[in-house]
Design a protein around this motif. Structure first.
Motif: not given
Ligand code: F6R
Length: 374
Positions: A284-295
């Motif tokens: 699973v490649v997960s794109i997790a960048m800080p911002g409204v949906v990070f958590e």
């Protein structure tokens, strides 16, 4: 000429810092007057009375359009919808006044997109809009193409010839075109403060250098990682918000050049079905960048990990991202700008997996650079 690169696709991924540099030079020149947010070849009548936007495109261009729609809605405050050109043509939404239609096509020759734009222009004409200038804008890398003969306004992304069938630098160019439009609309509609507009411009000006180091770094990292995942049969790409379209693009790139089955999902949608696919054999490649949906994205990744899936993170290096089995690090930037960076590891991972499998990366089976049949 591939220069020293093994494939055109790799060369074109490496040309992206130049694509960005050229865009900045053209659209954010140093002598830009302070009351002009961005230099675009669009006159006053283009902007007048605009209430909504619809975007028509196929494939990778549609993914650029989805990021564009996010920017136009969330940054510039204009309701925007994206359509597959092939679907729009036979089931367009009811006509609404003060609507701008944008057609996005790198080649300017995609039959579905051209036909959808023609149909849109004809319907508007039948409703009294002037025939000589339907409210349509084309975003293309080929200003000499059929598209240009069809629509009154054109944004040339100026990415230079792209030989690889898989779109890379033209995807970046299309994204940048939408950043330009979002800046222009946000400023005209007073949707964003001057300082918000200035800070997005500063980040765009810093983009070429950032891309330069990212491409170098991930070319090496993804080559190593590709050895581990080259025999995989299925890959899931997850993203949310402004990076959801990058998950879609990652899955499209991987399937078209490596022939590995891949799906892009909005991370929050996993638990509604696709999670049943997960086990230790599905990375699973997960794109997790800080911002409204990070958590939220991180907790969606945690759910995948609990099913033994191997997690590859496209995320900043920080304690929060320690849950990933492998990290493709992306610097922490504002969320607005993040898709322009997360696209790099996504492209290079697909490229190196396909190259490792010994495939004809530049000429994948069954595909052509421009699709001129409907
Ligand atoms: C994917 C790819 C295709 C094109 C699509 C639209 O790498 O290249 O999905 O994006 O065929 O092409 P254009 O942008 O020329 O309309």
């Amino acid at each position: 000429d591939k220069r020293h690169f093994r494939h055109f696709m790799l060369k074109e991924i490496h040309e992206q810092p130049e694509t960005a540099e050229l865009w900045v030079a053209r659209h954010l020149p140093p002598d830009l007057s302070s009351d002009e947010p961005v230099a675009l070849p669009l006159d006053h009548s283009f902007y007048a009375d605009l209430e909504r936007i619809q975007i028509l495109a196929c494939g990778t261009s549609r993914h650029a359009a989805l990021v564009g729609a996010y920017l136009l809605e969330q940054f510039a405050g204009i309701p925007t919808s994206v359509f597959y050109a092939s679907e729009f043509r036979y089931a367009p939404p009811p006509l609404a006044p003060h609507t701008l239609t944008i057609g996005v096509t790198q080649s300017g020759e995609t039959a579905d997109t051209l036909a959808a734009l023609t149909m849109d222009a004809q319907r508007r004409q039948a409703h009294g809009e002037p025939a000589f200038a339907p409210r349509q804008l084309g975003v293309t890398n080929r200003p000499e193409s059929s598209l240009t003969r069809q629509v009154p306004y054109i944004l040339d992304i100026g990415a230079g010839i792209e030989v690889g069938v898989a779109a890379t630098k033209t995807f970046l160019g299309q994204l940048l075109a939408f950043y330009g439009l979002a800046l222009a609309f946000a400023a005209r509609r007073r949707q964003r403060s001057l300082s918000e507009i200035a800070s997005l411009k500063d980040e765009l000006r810093a983009l070429p250098d950032q891309l330069r180091s990212l491409v170098e770094l991930h070319d090496q990292r993804c080559e190593v990682l590709a050895n581990r995942f080259a025999d995989t049969q299925d890959v899931i790409f997850l993203g949310r918000g402004i990076n959801y379209p990058i998950a879609l693009e990652g899955a499209l790139k991987l399937k078209e050049i490596s022939y590995i089955h891949a799906e892009g999902y909005p991370a929050g949608e996993m638990k509604h079905g696709p999670i049943a696919l997960l086990d230790a054999r599905v990375p699973v490649v997960s794109i997790a960048m800080p911002g409204v949906v990070f958590e939220k994205v991180l907790s969606n990744a945690q759910e995948a990990k609990a099913r033994d899936a191997k997690l590859i993170g496209v995320a900043p290096e920080c304690p929060d991202t320690a849950l990933f089995d492998a990290l493709l690090p992306v610097p922490e930037v504002s969320e607005w700008i993040s898709p322009l960076l997360t696209l790099v590891p996504i492209q290079l991972l697909s490229y190196h997996i396909a190259a490792h499998r010994g495939l004809d990366v530049d000429q994948p089976r069954n595909l052509a650079k421009s699709v001129t049949v409907e």
